[in-house]
Design an enzyme around this catalytic site. Sequence first.
Site, PDB file in Angstrom:
ATOM      1  N   SER A   1       1.062  -1.566  -0.068  1.00 10.45           N
ATOM      2  CA  SER A   1      -0.095  -0.430   0.185  1.00 10.45           C
ATOM      3  C   SER A   1       0.605   1.019  -0.235  1.00 10.45           C
ATOM      4  O   SER A   1       1.793   1.728   1.112  1.00 10.45           O
ATOM      5  CB  SER A   1      -0.883  -0.155   0.815  1.00 10.45           C
ATOM      6  OG  SER A   1      -2.053   1.337   1.288  1.00 10.45           O
TER       7      SER A   1
ATOM      8  N   HIS B   1      -1.747  -1.578  -4.078  1.00 14.27           N
ATOM      9  CA  HIS B   1      -2.064  -1.307  -3.827  1.00 14.27           C
ATOM     10  C   HIS B   1      -2.595   0.516  -3.231  1.00 14.27           C
ATOM     11  O   HIS B   1      -2.037   0.462  -2.382  1.00 14.27           O
ATOM     12  CB  HIS B   1      -2.666  -1.746  -2.194  1.00 14.27           C
ATOM     13  CG  HIS B   1      -3.723  -1.513  -1.530  1.00 14.27           C
ATOM     14  ND1 HIS B   1      -4.491  -2.958  -1.179  1.00 14.27           N
ATOM     15  CD2 HIS B   1      -4.163  -1.260   0.203  1.00 14.27           C
ATOM     16  CE1 HIS B   1      -5.893  -2.825  -0.761  1.00 14.27           C
ATOM     17  NE2 HIS B   1      -5.788  -1.900   0.385  1.00 14.27           N
TER      18      HIS B   1
ATOM     19  N   ASP C   1      -5.371   2.919  -1.334  1.00 11.60           N
ATOM     20  CA  ASP C   1      -6.247   3.244  -0.694  1.00 11.60           C
ATOM     21  C   ASP C   1      -6.947   4.159  -0.785  1.00 11.60           C
ATOM     22  O   ASP C   1      -5.883   6.050  -0.678  1.00 11.60           O
ATOM     23  CB  ASP C   1      -5.285   2.866   0.461  1.00 11.60           C
ATOM     24  CG  ASP C   1      -5.200   2.097   0.784  1.00 11.60           C
ATOM     25  OD1 ASP C   1      -5.756   1.326   1.023  1.00 11.60           O
ATOM     26  OD2 ASP C   1      -3.586   2.002   1.967  1.00 11.60           O
TER      27      ASP C   1
ATOM     28  N   MET D   1      -9.958   7.300  -0.348  1.00 11.17           N
ATOM     29  CA  MET D   1     -10.539   7.309   1.381  1.00 11.17           C
ATOM     30  C   MET D   1     -11.182   9.039   1.138  1.00 11.17           C
ATOM     31  O   MET D   1     -10.825   9.630   0.296  1.00 11.17           O
ATOM     32  CB  MET D   1     -10.084   7.735   2.840  1.00 11.17           C
ATOM     33  CG  MET D   1      -8.766   6.613   2.758  1.00 11.17           C
ATOM     34  SD  MET D   1      -8.031   6.739   4.588  1.00 11.17           S
ATOM     35  CE  MET D   1      -6.950   5.186   4.250  1.00 11.17           C
TER      36      MET D   1
ATOM     37  N   HIS E   1      -8.304   0.339  -3.625  1.00  7.02           N
ATOM     38  CA  HIS E   1      -9.361  -0.177  -2.471  1.00  7.02           C
ATOM     39  C   HIS E   1     -10.243   1.225  -1.843  1.00  7.02           C
ATOM     40  O   HIS E   1      -9.815   2.371  -1.595  1.00  7.02           O
ATOM     41  CB  HIS E   1      -8.236  -0.312  -0.980  1.00  7.02           C
ATOM     42  CG  HIS E   1      -9.315  -0.728   0.408  1.00  7.02           C
ATOM     43  ND1 HIS E   1      -8.748  -0.688   1.364  1.00  7.02           N
ATOM     44  CD2 HIS E   1     -10.655  -0.440   0.721  1.00  7.02           C
ATOM     45  CE1 HIS E   1      -9.501  -1.100   2.495  1.00  7.02           C
ATOM     46  NE2 HIS E   1     -10.893  -1.244   1.549  1.00  7.02           N
TER      47      HIS E   1
ATOM     48  N   MET F   1     -12.587   3.276  -0.008  1.00  4.62           N
ATOM     49  CA  MET F   1     -13.408   3.155   1.287  1.00  4.62           C
ATOM     50  C   MET F   1     -14.462   4.987   1.561  1.00  4.62           C
ATOM     51  O   MET F   1     -14.029   5.545   1.349  1.00  4.62           O
ATOM     52  CB  MET F   1     -11.681   3.597   2.557  1.00  4.62           C
ATOM     53  CG  MET F   1     -11.526   2.109   2.701  1.00  4.62           C
ATOM     54  SD  MET F   1      -9.998   1.967   3.184  1.00  4.62           S
ATOM     55  CE  MET F   1      -8.848   2.939   1.501  1.00  4.62           C
TER      56      MET F   1
ATOM     57  N   MET G   1     -10.548  -6.865   6.129  1.00  6.03           N
ATOM     58  CA  MET G   1      -9.569  -5.398   7.493  1.00  6.03           C
ATOM     59  C   MET G   1      -9.346  -6.192   8.529  1.00  6.03           C
ATOM     60  O   MET G   1     -10.172  -6.671   9.266  1.00  6.03           O
ATOM     61  CB  MET G   1     -10.904  -4.358   6.990  1.00  6.03           C
ATOM     62  CG  MET G   1     -11.433  -3.622   5.638  1.00  6.03           C
ATOM     63  SD  MET G   1      -9.754  -3.070   4.737  1.00  6.03           S
ATOM     64  CE  MET G   1      -8.652  -1.858   5.414  1.00  6.03           C
TER      65      MET G   1
ATOM     66  N   GLY H   1      -9.225   3.880   7.578  1.00  9.10           N
ATOM     67  CA  GLY H   1      -8.902   5.285   7.220  1.00  9.10           C
ATOM     68  C   GLY H   1      -7.447   5.723   7.850  1.00  9.10           C
ATOM     69  O   GLY H   1      -6.833   6.690   7.301  1.00  9.10           O
ATOM     70  N   PHE H   2      -6.171   4.801   8.183  1.00  9.30           N
ATOM     71  CA  PHE H   2      -5.392   5.238   8.609  1.00  9.30           C
ATOM     72  C   PHE H   2      -4.122   4.018   8.216  1.00  9.30           C
ATOM     73  O   PHE H   2      -4.656   2.891   8.599  1.00  9.30           O
ATOM     74  CB  PHE H   2      -4.951   5.643   9.743  1.00  9.30           C
ATOM     75  CG  PHE H   2      -6.136   6.567  10.011  1.00  9.30           C
ATOM     76  CD1 PHE H   2      -5.225   7.896  10.129  1.00  9.30           C
ATOM     77  CD2 PHE H   2      -7.074   6.370  10.467  1.00  9.30           C
ATOM     78  CE1 PHE H   2      -6.516   9.621   9.394  1.00  9.30           C
ATOM     79  CE2 PHE H   2      -8.318   7.336  10.471  1.00  9.30           C
ATOM     80  CZ  PHE H   2      -7.377   9.017  10.007  1.00  9.30           C
TER      81      PHE H   2
ATOM     82  N   ASP I   1      -6.231  -6.794   5.075  1.00  9.00           N
ATOM     83  CA  ASP I   1      -5.573  -5.953   4.427  1.00  9.00           C
ATOM     84  C   ASP I   1      -5.624  -5.413   6.374  1.00  9.00           C
ATOM     85  O   ASP I   1      -6.725  -4.898   6.603  1.00  9.00           O
ATOM     86  CB  ASP I   1      -6.358  -4.684   3.655  1.00  9.00           C
ATOM     87  CG  ASP I   1      -5.814  -3.467   3.236  1.00  9.00           C
ATOM     88  OD1 ASP I   1      -4.868  -3.417   4.061  1.00  9.00           O
ATOM     89  OD2 ASP I   1      -6.461  -2.463   2.831  1.00  9.00           O
TER      90      ASP I   1
ATOM     91  N   GLY J   1      -2.072  -4.208   8.790  1.00  9.09           N
ATOM     92  CA  GLY J   1      -1.458  -4.863  10.323  1.00  9.09           C
ATOM     93  C   GLY J   1      -0.568  -6.088   9.989  1.00  9.09           C
ATOM     94  O   GLY J   1       0.087  -6.456  10.674  1.00  9.09           O
TER      95      GLY J   1
ATOM     96  N   GLY K   1       1.593  -1.991   3.903  1.00  6.70           N
ATOM     97  CA  GLY K   1       1.739  -0.752   3.864  1.00  6.70           C
ATOM     98  C   GLY K   1       3.433  -0.424   4.753  1.00  6.70           C
ATOM     99  O   GLY K   1       4.078  -0.397   3.981  1.00  6.70           O
TER     100      GLY K   1
END
Length: 222
Positions: free
Chosen positions: A10, A35, A37, A39, A68, A70, A139, A144-145, A177, A179, A199
């Site tokens: 990511s 990836h 992200d 948002m 992705h 979001m 997830m 979000g972060f 996705d 951590g 990420g």
Amino acid sequence: MDRKVKIAPSILSADLTNLGDAIRILNDAGADMVHLDVMDGNFVPNITFGPAFARQLKAISKIPFDTHLMINHPMRYAREFIEAGSDWLTFHVESEDNPTQTIKHIRDLGAKVGMAVNPCTPIEDLEPFISELDMVVIMTVNPGFGGQKCMNEHFSKISEVRRLAEKLGQDIEIEVDGGINEHNVAEVVKAGATIFVAGSAVFKGKRGPAGEIAALKAAAGI
Ligand code: DX5
Ligand code: ZN
């Protein structure tokens, strides 16, 4: 069934002042997908990249884009992101648009379709759509972060989806996705994940993105 396990770094955690370089590094570092992200500051409390941005990065990428979304209204932006080069387009089961219509819309536009579930959403909410999907995204952080701690307690959802897909005789991709790092990647692969996003593990590690990708792949046994 023997599936190739893939890594999708990511770029949310990359040096945002040097994203072109990040893509060039990923091109030659053994990454399987980029990836991206997206948002909207509404579905999640953060704002990131739009289609114009995706288009420019895709122009220098040699590997597929795994976008992705979001965002609350994936139907509204699917065309722009696919025309910008998203090979895979994932939206959330929790978003406000009708899932079946959204799946059909994405497929008609020529991209592979993914559906993501947030940590607190049960697999039952996604189950009716599995047969229509190319990918399910589990997830393991609240979206979000980047850089959040993985919620290992949701790994069981991976095997749950794998069982449901097998019952349907379906060879679906399962992406995890949030951590993912060297210490937990083997467990998610064992549970049946075929794509893992990373990420901060790729872009914030000491060994640099290429070294971190190699280490993650070794830990994943690929
Ligand atoms: C979370 C994003 C993830 C995340 C991945 O909202 O969807 O893709 O940024 O980054 P790490 O691997 O740092 O959790
Ligand atoms: Zn993501």
